[in-house]
Write a protein that holds these residues in place. Structure first.
Motif, PDB file in Angstrom:
ATOM      1  N   LYS A  29       9.341 -19.543 -33.026  1.00 30.96           N
ATOM      2  CA  LYS A  29       8.074 -19.438 -32.315  1.00 30.96           C
ATOM      3  C   LYS A  29       7.864 -20.734 -31.542  1.00 30.96           C
ATOM      4  CE  LYS A  29       3.212 -18.148 -32.800  1.00 30.96           C
ATOM      5  NZ  LYS A  29       2.166 -17.677 -33.734  1.00 30.96           N
ATOM      6  N   LEU A  30       7.839 -20.618 -30.237  1.00 26.78           N
ATOM      7  CA  LEU A  30       7.631 -21.763 -29.371  1.00 26.78           C
ATOM      8  C   LEU A  30       6.138 -21.931 -29.077  1.00 26.78           C
ATOM      9  CD1 LEU A  30      10.492 -21.254 -26.757  1.00 26.78           C
ATOM     10  CD2 LEU A  30      10.596 -22.278 -29.038  1.00 26.78           C
ATOM     11  N   SER A  31       5.734 -23.179 -28.922  1.00 28.80           N
ATOM     12  CA  SER A  31       4.355 -23.491 -28.565  1.00 28.80           C
ATOM     13  C   SER A  31       4.329 -24.292 -27.273  1.00 28.80           C
ATOM     14  CB  SER A  31       3.683 -24.312 -29.671  1.00 28.80           C
ATOM     15  OG  SER A  31       3.647 -23.610 -30.887  1.00 28.80           O
ATOM     16  N   CYS A  32       3.280 -24.110 -26.523  1.00 25.03           N
ATOM     17  CA  CYS A  32       3.047 -24.865 -25.291  1.00 25.03           C
ATOM     18  C   CYS A  32       1.592 -25.321 -25.333  1.00 25.03           C
ATOM     19  CB  CYS A  32       3.324 -23.998 -24.075  1.00 25.03           C
ATOM     20  SG  CYS A  32       2.814 -24.707 -22.495  1.00 25.03           S
ATOM     21  N   VAL A  33       1.400 -26.609 -25.552  1.00 26.05           N
ATOM     22  CA  VAL A  33       0.047 -27.152 -25.664  1.00 26.05           C
ATOM     23  C   VAL A  33      -0.338 -27.816 -24.356  1.00 26.05           C
ATOM     24  CG1 VAL A  33      -1.449 -28.733 -26.909  1.00 26.05           C
ATOM     25  CG2 VAL A  33       0.342 -27.503 -28.128  1.00 26.05           C
ATOM     26  N   SER A  69       1.727 -15.035 -26.056  1.00 29.01           N
ATOM     27  CA  SER A  69       0.312 -14.971 -26.423  1.00 29.01           C
ATOM     28  C   SER A  69      -0.369 -16.281 -26.061  1.00 29.01           C
ATOM     29  CB  SER A  69       0.146 -14.670 -27.911  1.00 29.01           C
ATOM     30  OG  SER A  69       0.734 -15.679 -28.702  1.00 29.01           O
ATOM     31  N   ILE A  70      -1.676 -16.216 -26.024  1.00 26.25           N
ATOM     32  CA  ILE A  70      -2.503 -17.377 -25.682  1.00 26.25           C
ATOM     33  C   ILE A  70      -3.560 -17.549 -26.754  1.00 26.25           C
ATOM     34  CG2 ILE A  70      -4.208 -18.287 -24.040  1.00 26.25           C
ATOM     35  CD1 ILE A  70      -1.587 -18.362 -22.755  1.00 26.25           C
ATOM     36  N   GLU A  71      -3.782 -18.759 -27.191  1.00 27.58           N
ATOM     37  CA  GLU A  71      -4.916 -19.098 -28.038  1.00 27.58           C
ATOM     38  C   GLU A  71      -5.821 -20.017 -27.218  1.00 27.58           C
ATOM     39  OE1 GLU A  71      -6.014 -18.064 -31.335  1.00 27.58           O
ATOM     40  OE2 GLU A  71      -7.610 -18.881 -30.075  1.00 27.58           O
ATOM     41  N   ALA A  95      -0.273 -21.860 -25.685  1.00 30.68           N
ATOM     42  CA  ALA A  95       0.458 -20.618 -25.475  1.00 30.68           C
ATOM     43  C   ALA A  95       1.633 -20.571 -26.436  1.00 30.68           C
ATOM     44  CB  ALA A  95       0.958 -20.532 -24.035  1.00 30.68           C
ATOM     45  N   TYR A  96       2.010 -19.369 -26.793  1.00 26.87           N
ATOM     46  CA  TYR A  96       3.111 -19.188 -27.743  1.00 26.87           C
ATOM     47  C   TYR A  96       4.140 -18.213 -27.170  1.00 26.87           C
ATOM     48  CZ  TYR A  96      -0.314 -21.069 -31.033  1.00 26.87           C
ATOM     49  OH  TYR A  96      -1.247 -21.853 -31.660  1.00 26.87           O
ATOM     50  N   LEU A  97       5.343 -18.347 -27.649  1.00 23.77           N
ATOM     51  CA  LEU A  97       6.381 -17.361 -27.394  1.00 23.77           C
ATOM     52  C   LEU A  97       7.060 -17.078 -28.720  1.00 23.77           C
ATOM     53  CD1 LEU A  97       7.771 -15.670 -25.173  1.00 23.77           C
ATOM     54  CD2 LEU A  97       9.544 -17.446 -25.100  1.00 23.77           C
ATOM     55  N   TRP A 157       6.696 -18.311 -19.519  1.00 22.82           N
ATOM     56  CA  TRP A 157       7.779 -18.963 -20.251  1.00 22.82           C
ATOM     57  C   TRP A 157       9.070 -18.682 -19.486  1.00 22.82           C
ATOM     58  CZ3 TRP A 157       7.736 -22.363 -24.166  1.00 22.82           C
ATOM     59  CH2 TRP A 157       6.597 -22.462 -24.954  1.00 22.82           C
ATOM     60  N   TYR A 158       9.804 -19.735 -19.230  1.00 19.76           N
ATOM     61  CA  TYR A 158      11.072 -19.660 -18.520  1.00 19.76           C
ATOM     62  C   TYR A 158      12.158 -20.248 -19.403  1.00 19.76           C
ATOM     63  CZ  TYR A 158       8.279 -18.948 -14.285  1.00 19.76           C
ATOM     64  OH  TYR A 158       7.408 -18.461 -13.353  1.00 19.76           O
ATOM     65  N   ARG A 159      13.389 -19.882 -19.119  1.00 18.39           N
ATOM     66  CA  ARG A 159      14.503 -20.522 -19.816  1.00 18.39           C
ATOM     67  C   ARG A 159      15.611 -20.807 -18.823  1.00 18.39           C
ATOM     68  NH1 ARG A 159      16.432 -15.364 -23.428  1.00 18.39           N
ATOM     69  NH2 ARG A 159      17.492 -14.193 -21.772  1.00 18.39           N
ATOM     70  N   GLN A 160      16.375 -21.823 -19.169  1.00 21.38           N
ATOM     71  CA  GLN A 160      17.508 -22.213 -18.335  1.00 21.38           C
ATOM     72  C   GLN A 160      18.700 -22.503 -19.221  1.00 21.38           C
ATOM     73  OE1 GLN A 160      16.782 -25.445 -15.602  1.00 21.38           O
ATOM     74  NE2 GLN A 160      18.455 -24.769 -14.276  1.00 21.38           N
ATOM     75  N   ALA A 161      19.726 -21.700 -19.061  1.00 20.87           N
ATOM     76  CA  ALA A 161      20.968 -21.920 -19.790  1.00 20.87           C
ATOM     77  C   ALA A 161      21.856 -22.851 -18.977  1.00 20.87           C
ATOM     78  CB  ALA A 161      21.668 -20.585 -20.029  1.00 20.87           C
ATOM     79  N   PRO A 162      22.781 -23.543 -19.627  1.00 19.09           N
ATOM     80  CA  PRO A 162      23.674 -24.458 -18.896  1.00 19.09           C
ATOM     81  C   PRO A 162      24.400 -23.744 -17.767  1.00 19.09           C
ATOM     82  CG  PRO A 162      23.886 -24.788 -21.257  1.00 19.09           C
ATOM     83  CD  PRO A 162      23.023 -23.579 -21.072  1.00 19.09           C
ATOM     84  N   GLY A 163      24.346 -24.319 -16.580  1.00 14.03           N
ATOM     85  CA  GLY A 163      25.046 -23.758 -15.430  1.00 14.03           C
ATOM     86  C   GLY A 163      24.377 -22.557 -14.803  1.00 14.03           C
ATOM     87  N   LYS A 164      23.194 -22.219 -15.291  1.00 14.17           N
ATOM     88  CA  LYS A 164      22.503 -21.048 -14.751  1.00 14.17           C
ATOM     89  C   LYS A 164      21.141 -21.448 -14.191  1.00 14.17           C
ATOM     90  CE  LYS A 164      24.658 -17.505 -17.593  1.00 14.17           C
ATOM     91  NZ  LYS A 164      24.423 -16.314 -18.447  1.00 14.17           N
ATOM     92  N   GLN A 165      20.607 -20.573 -13.365  1.00 14.53           N
ATOM     93  CA  GLN A 165      19.274 -20.819 -12.809  1.00 14.53           C
ATOM     94  C   GLN A 165      18.197 -20.561 -13.855  1.00 14.53           C
ATOM     95  OE1 GLN A 165      18.993 -18.408  -9.228  1.00 14.53           O
ATOM     96  NE2 GLN A 165      19.521 -20.192  -7.995  1.00 14.53           N
ATOM     97  N   ARG A 166      17.084 -21.224 -13.671  1.00 13.83           N
ATOM     98  CA  ARG A 166      15.944 -20.988 -14.545  1.00 13.83           C
ATOM     99  C   ARG A 166      15.423 -19.576 -14.302  1.00 13.83           C
ATOM    100  NH1 ARG A 166      11.650 -25.822 -14.905  1.00 13.83           N
ATOM    101  NH2 ARG A 166      13.691 -26.874 -15.127  1.00 13.83           N
ATOM    102  N   GLU A 167      15.134 -18.861 -15.366  1.00  9.92           N
ATOM    103  CA  GLU A 167      14.674 -17.486 -15.241  1.00  9.92           C
ATOM    104  C   GLU A 167      13.385 -17.278 -16.036  1.00  9.92           C
ATOM    105  OE1 GLU A 167      17.198 -14.542 -17.043  1.00  9.92           O
ATOM    106  OE2 GLU A 167      17.605 -15.759 -18.801  1.00  9.92           O
TER     107      GLU A 167
END
Length: 115
Positions: A19-23, A70-72, A78-80, A36-46
């Motif tokens: 569970k990821l948090s974003c404060v 979700s959002i609190e 924010a959470y993922l 929420w975005y993610r970026q793997a090595p050598g790949k574009q952020r998605e």
């Protein structure tokens, strides 16, 4: 000044959960547009998950049914929730807050899923 700080990443085995948090600081979550975005090595952020107006959610096809955004509002967080993780989910995960004047990004938290 708006700042976003992600946390909750780590190393997990395939099939596990995180569970990821974003404060957020310097702003107040009223009806935020946040992704929420993610970026793997050598790949574009998605984009993997989005919440608009603080309530309308959408997901990338690759994570539907496994991830939940979700959002609190009261703690401006924010959470993922990520379930049934697989190695393809590995990468650095970032949150982005869309504001009228500009977008704000956090520095990211790394997720590594081992097979």
């Amino acid at each position: 000044q708006v700042q976003l700080v992600e946390s909750g990443g780590g190393l997990v085995q395939a099939g596990g959960s995180l569970k990821l948090s974003c404060v957020a600081s310097g702003t107040i979550f009223v009806a935020p547009d946040l992704g929420w975005y993610r970026q793997a090595p050598g790949k574009q952020r998605e984009l993997v998950a989005m919440i608009k107006n603080g309530r309308d959610t959408s997901y990338a096809d690759s994570v539907k049914g496994r991830f939940t955004i979700s959002i609190e509002k009261y703690i401006d967080t924010a959470y993922l929730q990520m379930n049934d993780l697989n190695p393809a989910d590995s990468g650095v995960y970032y949150c982005k807050l869309q504001a009228p004047s500009q977008d704000y990004w956090g520095r990211g938290t790394q997720v590594i899923v081992s097979s």
